[in-house]
Each structure stands twice: as C-alpha cells, then as structure tokens.
Design a protein around this motif. Sequence first.
Motif, PDB file in Angstrom:
ATOM      1  N   ARG A 293       3.881   0.171   7.698  1.00 42.91           N
ATOM      2  CA  ARG A 293       4.583  -0.985   7.114  1.00 42.91           C
ATOM      3  C   ARG A 293       4.675  -2.175   8.063  1.00 42.91           C
ATOM      4  O   ARG A 293       5.729  -2.762   8.267  1.00 42.91           O
ATOM      5  CB  ARG A 293       5.995  -0.587   6.671  1.00 42.91           C
ATOM      6  CG  ARG A 293       5.944   0.470   5.591  1.00 42.91           C
ATOM      7  CD  ARG A 293       7.263   0.700   4.911  1.00 42.91           C
ATOM      8  NE  ARG A 293       7.140   1.834   4.010  1.00 42.91           N
ATOM      9  CZ  ARG A 293       7.305   3.107   4.363  1.00 42.91           C
ATOM     10  NH1 ARG A 293       7.612   3.410   5.598  1.00 42.91           N
ATOM     11  NH2 ARG A 293       7.148   4.076   3.494  1.00 42.91           N
TER      12      ARG A 293
ATOM     13  N   THR B 108       4.012  -5.945   9.083  1.00 46.51           N
ATOM     14  CA  THR B 108       3.691  -7.255   8.526  1.00 46.51           C
ATOM     15  C   THR B 108       2.555  -7.852   9.350  1.00 46.51           C
ATOM     16  O   THR B 108       2.346  -7.458  10.504  1.00 46.51           O
ATOM     17  CB  THR B 108       4.893  -8.215   8.611  1.00 46.51           C
ATOM     18  OG1 THR B 108       5.183  -8.450   9.999  1.00 46.51           O
ATOM     19  CG2 THR B 108       6.125  -7.623   7.931  1.00 46.51           C
TER      20      THR B 108
ATOM     21  N   LEU C 166      -3.714  -9.360   2.712  1.00 46.85           N
ATOM     22  CA  LEU C 166      -3.246  -9.031   4.064  1.00 46.85           C
ATOM     23  C   LEU C 166      -4.317  -9.241   5.135  1.00 46.85           C
ATOM     24  O   LEU C 166      -4.035  -9.792   6.200  1.00 46.85           O
ATOM     25  CB  LEU C 166      -2.759  -7.572   4.106  1.00 46.85           C
ATOM     26  CG  LEU C 166      -1.436  -7.304   3.381  1.00 46.85           C
ATOM     27  CD1 LEU C 166      -1.154  -5.803   3.324  1.00 46.85           C
ATOM     28  CD2 LEU C 166      -0.296  -8.031   4.095  1.00 46.85           C
TER      29      LEU C 166
ATOM     30  N   PRO D 160      -0.809  -2.178   7.836  1.00 42.68           N
ATOM     31  CA  PRO D 160      -0.056  -3.197   7.116  1.00 42.68           C
ATOM     32  C   PRO D 160       0.144  -2.745   5.673  1.00 42.68           C
ATOM     33  O   PRO D 160      -0.553  -1.856   5.201  1.00 42.68           O
ATOM     34  CB  PRO D 160      -0.958  -4.420   7.194  1.00 42.68           C
ATOM     35  CG  PRO D 160      -2.332  -3.894   7.404  1.00 42.68           C
ATOM     36  CD  PRO D 160      -2.225  -2.518   7.976  1.00 42.68           C
TER      37      PRO D 160
END
Lengths: 135, 328
Positions: free
Chosen positions: A42, A44, A72, A13
């Motif tokens: 990358r 989410t 995150l 992430p």
Amino acid sequence: MSERPIRVLIAKPGLDGHDRGAKVLARGLRDEGFEVVYTGLRQTPEMVVSAALQEDVDVVGLSILSGAHLTLLPRIVALLREAGLGDVLVTAGGIIPPDDIPALREAGVAAVFGPGTAIGEVADFLRANVRDRSA
Amino acid sequence: MTEAAAAHGVRLAEEARAGSRRALARLLTEVERRSPAGEAALRLLYPLSGEAHLVGVTGAPGAGKSTLVAALIRAARATGRPVAVLAIDPSSPITGGAILGDRVRMQEHAGDTDVFIRSMAARGHLGGLATASVDAAAALAACGFPLVLIETVGTGQSEVEIAAVADTTLVVQSPEMGDEVQAIKAGLLEVADLVAVTKGDRPGADLAAAQLRAMLTVGAQHDRAAGDRPRPRRPEVVVVSGATGLGVADLLAALDRRSAAQRTEAGMAASRRARAAAQVDGIVAERIRERMADPARRAIREATIDAVATHALDPYDAADRLLREILP
Ligand SMILES: Nc1nc2c(ncn2[C@@H]2O[C@H](COP(=O)(O)OP(=O)(O)OP(=O)(O)O)[C@@H](O)[C@H]2O)c(=O)[nH]1
Ligand SMILES: [Mg+2]
C-alpha cells in the motif's frame, strides 16, 4: 574502494493486500546477489519515490495487482524524474494486461514482467540495463 | 585520489549540507563504497559532526526493533527534531545479496523531509561495518541529523561492532517466552546500556521486565566491558510499545539524558574515544589493503605467500617484508 551490488527497491503501490509475489521476487534477487530494499504494501507514489531517493537505488521494481497500473506507474515515473531520479530504472510486475504494456513503456517503464517470469530473467535484464549512476 | 572524484565528493557534501536529500543519499553511497569521493566528502563533514548522538538499537529477530524505531521517530518529530536511521540487515555470505526490510515499519515517515532512513547491508565493507556506519552517521549528523538510530539484528557480530561505536546501545526484548533465553545466549545484554521490553501492549511485558531486572542484578558483580567501553552495571529496563507508543516518549527522554551526561562527562566520553579508535583503525586497515592491491605489490605478495606455503619463509618474516614494501 568497492563495487556495491545493484540496489533494487521493491514496492507495492495500490490498495490490494497481497505481497507474496513481491516477497518471492525480493528473495530471488537477493539470491542473485542484489541488495533489495523492501518497502511493503500500500505504498503511495510519493512514498515510493521518497524511499527510492533516500536509499539511492538503481532500480525501482513495482509489483501491482490492483488494476491501477495505468495511473500509478506513469505517476511514479514522473515523480522520480521530478526528484532528479530520471536515471533510475523502473520495472513492473504483477497482473498487467499485454494490451497496456505499450502505454507503460511509452510512459518510461523499462520492462513489464508477467507472473510466470523466471527470477534469473529479471536479474539478467536488470544487470544489462541499470545505468551507471556514480558520476 | 583523482581530483575529479574529490571535487564530486565535495560538491555532494556541500549540496547535502544545504539540504539536498538526493545529494545526501548519493553521498552515503560513496561513503559506503569507500570511494575517493566519499573520502573527500567526509574530510569536509567530519569536523561538523561533533554533536552526534549515535544510538544502537539491537535485539533478536522480530523483537520489535523497527516498530520501536518508528515510534521513537514519531516521538522526536513531535518536538520538531530531525531523526536519521541506519537500518542494517545481514547479507548472504554466499551471494553478497541482502533483503533490507526494516523500512516497511517506518514508511509512515516517508513524506517527512526531516526523517532520513537508509538501509545498509552488513557484509562486504572493506574497513568493517563499524567504519562504514560511523562514517555514514557522521555524514548524517553534519547534514542536520544529530540523532542517528542504528538498527542491527542481534544474532552475531554486527550488533557487537555497532555497540562498540555507539554512544548508547538500546537492547530491544520482546516479552514472548523463548526470546529471553535467546537474548542471553547471544550475549546481547552484555552490550546493553538500556533495555526496552517492547510489545508492552500485550500481556507478559511487565513480568518479562521483572525477570530481566532480576537477571541483571545477578550479573551485576561482573564488569561488563563488552565492546571496548564500560557499560552501566545495571542497565535500566523499561517497558514500551512501539505499536501504541506506550513509554516511548520516556525512552527518548532517557536517551537524551544519556547524551547530555556524556557531553558533560569530565574529559571525553568513552564512547567517543572508542568510536574514533574504530574509525582510525578501520581506515588504517583499509589503506594497507589498498596499497597491497597495487599490481606490482600484489605480485610480491603472491610470491611471498608462496614462499610461506612451501615453508621456505616463516609468516612473520613475510609479514614484515610486506609491511616494508608498502610503507615509504
Ligand atoms: N503488539 C505489538 N506487536 C508489535 C510491537 N512491535 C512490533 N510488533 C510486531 O512484531 C513483529 C516484528 O516487528 P518488527 O518491528 O519488524 O521487529 P524487528 O525486531 O525490527 O524485526 P527484524 O528487523 O526482522 O529482526 C511485527 O509483526 C510487529 O507488528 C508492539 O509494540 N506491540
Ligand atoms: Mg527490523
């Protein structure tokens, strides 16, 4: 009937573009007999959770270098629980300051592995801590 | 089979049918493990999976299969159709571990609940890879995903096993030099119903397609019956790009035409029969192995094998004896 190998999702992430460490871990865990689902850069939190759900993994291993771990990682743990995946083991690796580890543990991250951690140590931890999810 | 396990399988099947993606994912795990719960679920789902179109997507490593699969998903979703993918990667023969990396190229679809992507390791399936993947596809089809794309790397056995049970086998070929030779060597064209030359956004794709067409013409006099069913004598060769989407809608339309043609075929589509045969044979083999694994029988098996090893018994007699042991 057969026992399946432990299934691990490895995801990165955050916005940084380095996945060398994640790939080394993926290969290392494969060599330890794990099934590793690799989702790439990358991701989410939503993408991580949706992949974990469809792949029915036992472990979500998050590699994070961007410094955004404190937002995150707890978000991913919360979304996993929301999706009914509270029994999935969440671990993290990458560059995470030791001072942040207690907060991450508190948020539900089962282990944080520093950059130098041997693959064997990660593998042993996962074998010892995955939950039986077959019921 | 224990009643609790069967009830668990039935519950998963019902929840998955009602739209729970988590139940579907759990169900696929049970199916892959060949567990009693998975069996109970499939008994329920198999009759509901008749409309499935199974498309095998294969090609040399790095040919562009996953990128093309992602593009096919995009094309199908543009018309509102749900799509499922089984992405199969090889397992290490030594450790049994695997890296399942095809998802990387498909993550743009992660937020879409009408796209279901599942990665599967190729080895260690008791009834064989074909049995496990056909069962998984049947479960997906019964739960609202009649179009199932099965990606396998064309380097060995997996793609042949999948080609034998798929309705359509799409061989993906990259235009780069060298790949072409590899495709022939691996016998990939033997199993092709359709050939997609991908990376069509790069120079060389049209030339590669022309070469392939010429090659397929030369080979056309041979009957290509690889994988238990006849293949078209000259599979169509199309140029596509997974990256830009060039030709992908047309490719999906070609897949749909094949599916429609198979549905209206006089009698039964050969692919369906081949699939049913692979499934039943796989399960028979699995049942035999299960019965053999019972402790008392295992002892008899060991003793029988010892007798063959010392040449006190011939292997044919031995096999007949073991079969009498496990059959009521
Ligand atoms: N220019 C261009 N590059 C592509 C295209 N499709 C794939 N690639 C590139 O080719 C490489 C391999 O693509 P994948 O889709 O992963 O190929 P694959 O056949 O699924 O690979 P494996 O599953 O590892 O065998 C990647 O670097 C892609 O970016 C395309 O249509 N055009
Ligand atoms: Mg791939």
